[in-house]
Scaffold this motif. Sequence first.
Motif, PDB file in Angstrom:
ATOM      1  N   SER A  68      -2.314 -10.653  -6.900  1.00  0.00           N
ATOM      2  CA  SER A  68      -1.961 -12.001  -7.400  1.00  0.00           C
ATOM      3  C   SER A  68      -3.149 -12.649  -8.107  1.00  0.00           C
ATOM      4  O   SER A  68      -2.982 -13.523  -8.945  1.00  0.00           O
ATOM      5  N   MET A  69      -4.364 -12.235  -7.778  1.00  0.00           N
ATOM      6  CA  MET A  69      -5.524 -12.868  -8.418  1.00  0.00           C
ATOM      7  C   MET A  69      -5.827 -12.263  -9.790  1.00  0.00           C
ATOM      8  O   MET A  69      -6.743 -12.728 -10.476  1.00  0.00           O
ATOM      9  N   LEU A  70      -5.068 -11.226 -10.155  1.00  0.00           N
ATOM     10  CA  LEU A  70      -5.242 -10.655 -11.501  1.00  0.00           C
ATOM     11  C   LEU A  70      -4.063 -11.118 -12.363  1.00  0.00           C
ATOM     12  O   LEU A  70      -2.945 -11.301 -11.876  1.00  0.00           O
TER      13      LEU A  70
ATOM     14  N   ILE B 155     -14.467 -12.402  -2.670  1.00  0.00           N
ATOM     15  CA  ILE B 155     -14.669 -12.596  -4.124  1.00  0.00           C
ATOM     16  C   ILE B 155     -13.964 -13.879  -4.578  1.00  0.00           C
ATOM     17  O   ILE B 155     -14.486 -14.642  -5.380  1.00  0.00           O
ATOM     18  N   GLN B 156     -12.797 -14.104  -4.023  1.00  0.00           N
ATOM     19  CA  GLN B 156     -12.053 -15.310  -4.400  1.00  0.00           C
ATOM     20  C   GLN B 156     -12.806 -16.583  -4.011  1.00  0.00           C
ATOM     21  O   GLN B 156     -12.749 -17.584  -4.692  1.00  0.00           O
ATOM     22  N   ALA B 554      -6.772 -17.591  -9.306  1.00  0.00           N
ATOM     23  CA  ALA B 554      -7.521 -16.553  -8.571  1.00  0.00           C
ATOM     24  C   ALA B 554      -8.654 -17.144  -7.735  1.00  0.00           C
ATOM     25  O   ALA B 554      -8.918 -16.707  -6.627  1.00  0.00           O
ATOM     26  N   PHE B 555      -9.310 -18.168  -8.277  1.00  0.00           N
ATOM     27  CA  PHE B 555     -10.496 -18.683  -7.590  1.00  0.00           C
ATOM     28  C   PHE B 555     -10.293 -20.088  -7.024  1.00  0.00           C
ATOM     29  O   PHE B 555     -11.247 -20.834  -6.855  1.00  0.00           O
TER      30      PHE B 555
END
Lengths: 222, 797
Positions: A68-70, B155-156, B554-555
């Motif tokens: 989901s983060m991509l 990483i997030q 994402a972050f």
Amino acid sequence: MTVHVVEKRYFLLLSVFHLISCLCILPVAAEDKPLRYGSVNELIAAVTRQAATARNLSCDVVQEKHLSMLSGPVIFTGRMIVQRPDRLRWEFISPIPSVFIINGSRVIRCVQGAAPMEIDINSSPALKQAAAQMLAWVSGDLAGLRGMFHIRLAPKGVGIVLEPKKPGVSAGISRITILFDAFTLRPRTVRIDEQGGDWTRIIMSNYHINSVLPDGMFQGCR
Amino acid sequence: MPRPFPLYLRFILVILFSIACAAFITRIEIRQNVQDMLPDSISKGDMEMLARLGLINRVFMTVEGPDFRTVSVSAERLGELLSREPVFAGVIYRVPDALNADELSNLMDMLPAIIDENDLAQIDSSIDEKAISAALEQDFLLLNSPAGLGLKKHIQRDPLGFIRFFFKKLELLKSGSRMQVRDGMFSTPDGRACMLWAETREALTDSANAEKVQKVIDAAIKKALLPGCSVTIIGPLPHTLANARIVNHDLRFLLSLATVAIIVLFLIFTRDLRSLLLVFVPLLSAPFAIVATGALFNWKISGIALAFGVVLIGIAVDFSVHIYMHMRCEAGAEGSSGILGKPFMRSIFMAYLTTAGVFVVLMFSQIPAHRQMAVLAIAGLTVALMLSIVIVPGIAAGSRRCSMQDAGRILTFNVSRRACRVVVFLWLLILVAGVIAWNHVRYNGDIRKFDVKSDAITRAERNFHRLWGTDLEQIMVVSTGASLDQALDLNDSVARWLSDHGIKGARSISVLLPGPKKQGANIEQWGRFWEKRLPSFKPLFISLSLEKGFSKDAFSPFFKWLQGKPAPFSPHEFLTTSAGSLLSGMIRGLDNPDGHVVNGGEKVLVITLIPSGAVGMGELQQIRSDLAGVHIFTGAGWKSEMETIMKRDIRQMCTGALLLVTCIVWFFFRSLRMVAAALVPVVSALCVMAIYTVVSSAEFNMMHLLMGIMVTGLSIDYGIFMARAVRDGHASSTLSAVVLCALSTISGFGILAFSHHPVLQSLGETVLAGIGASLPAALFVTPCIMKIGSCVKEAEE
């Protein structure tokens, strides 16, 4: 990244990758006919019996990530090389070349354009434990897996499903499914499902067994 | 005239008296504490603090071998075995478990309270477009590597790797050390050595404890070590053992030799077996002296004070010898009736007063053990004198009477006046040399000088330094507080002070575990920093992350963290984590929150280590005066402080003793020449001691002070007896008595100069030089001074 960041879930993942590698190496001498297994023990016993026959193997790898983060699925292709008892080289060729090496207690990670980064995998008891498990897998002693995973036969095809016993230390992994080639018992695909819906699939093909490996393959990224 | 008690009855009564006293000895607690040997100005709190810091209870072990595998297995097995032993309070041989996911997340929560202005400056330079882009590219690759799945959440939350500040600070704590963590073990870079350390429950300065601990370690080493491995140990353990073993060996051998020598001397001089009973008189007085001292010091006596005090009582044998010789040779009819003449009693009493007087001076020493020794010696001398008066005439009464020729055969001081002038001139030369030497005497207050340092210990310590790069002479700055928060706040002030004064290389946990005040300040700076930068940073970061293939959200955990309101963390809780446990060696007192109050209530100690040489004594004094509650422990500092104190003590006490002795002698003799003659042996002893120290390039230490006092007390007696004998014209028995006393002292104490132990050696050398000088001075110079002056004439008339 400093070694202390390498925590249990990371070890688990390393273990998973090693498991994949080891499962690749174990069935080298399998006979050229489809096999049927009534229980997970039988399957594990079958692959374990093959353990001593391969010193090393290499295969092509395609890694497909759906996170989901991509912004979309990411596909990396490359090659994996395993040498008994404790060496692994995971090398991506495209889209961005990178290398990840485990050599005994050392982990080396190289990315194009950056200096190699070395980590002592044995810098903690947990890591040491993971390394011991890897060694167990490489040597064909898969009984150790039962400590971390519930293992059952895959519902379809020849394979196993691993479910972590302690979800808290499993980096959000809900299930790992490994499907073997019905004839050779080599892993064909590995799918790692995470809690929350993210998943990763690794497809392995074009195996080479006991080939002559270049010197320094596990010493550095070149 | 009433018939005196028979000798055996007197002995029985005295023995009963001693037994009665001895019954009280069981009430006395004998302390084996090095602080009794340190001056009052070096506070007991400091010593207790040192003990609490665990430095006198710690054993450092280095396992060496052919390769890392062999060494680490051996070290781990040794660590496991030792940690099961009850003699150890704790054994550290590997790092605690690695950080788990929760701890990593907690560290991120703590970061705003840890990151200081220098770190913020670095962050400022790492949040431009280029740096963010590079970091995101790395994140993308890491995410797609075999490690990516495990690090996804991290990483997030920390795409720019701010966690590195924590680990950089952790690295700072091992600055200067070659120690590495490998396979969880503390290893050298080449992997051929691993270190482990253990803390014992009982102090290792006690030889019995040390022996016990050594046995446990030896047994564990036997079981744990793989072939090819060896272990070296440093810390107080090998030192205590080496000292105890050498003292035992030397005392056994040299004291046996001394006993034989004393017996032979007594038999040669008295030709009477009964004279050997004289030696027992001081021994019988010892129980009373010990009990009296115990009662005065709250029934707690230092072991060192007890041992030396009893030895000092040994000089009381001189009273017995003088009485015995007087009764045998000069008391005439009195001797048989056991009554001592008044003039002789006057001399004996004067000798007692002068000897006890010098010990009175010792009572003003700054060293607690010295004061106890002084009381013990005074009490012992008093009782010994009384016992001598009661018993010795009885011993002498049964002995063969000596003739004037007996003594005359041994020595005579019947010299011409011309020869006397030569003798006095030579003596004056020695006196001048002595005075010059006194100004060149060097003092050494380093109590480690009393320590036996065998080749094996020296090798082990050098090897330790070579392998680990650890500075064994590090300066310890200890911040104290009634609570951990208070101690940490003070520790922050120490770190800031060191930084402000440009002192580098200090290892302080302040960087990782700031106190509440610094945490608050850091959080405030962090808030201001991001408040200012976030409006431009966030859109830039998101647009770059989209370019690198990340999704829009994402972050979001990262921005939630940056925009959140960080709170100070609890140091107590942090110390229970695996990362925090790495710092626990720098903090003391948390395990004992209720008790053990030191120096006015401080309970928690936080240590900062500074390499020796990185800071001067002046700066250290400055820290102490600038920051209340800070204690500094440095070998050089102690040495210098001890030297100052000792120099003052030695000079003040020697002057005091000389003045007191002069007054006493003047009170009895009322003649300048008699006083001068009586003081000749003392002055000679002090001069020769100084000359010997300068010529042999030695340094005065605490033992010189102690034995110098004893030599003064003995020498003055020689002078008094000789001066009186020359004046009264019955020199022969006095001569024999003085020679016997001096030779027996030289045999008893001087023989210790051949010991291998520095303390015993110092003791022996001082007595050899002092008594060795005072005896000829008493025999030749005292009579000559008497002869040259008018006193002699008066005496002759």
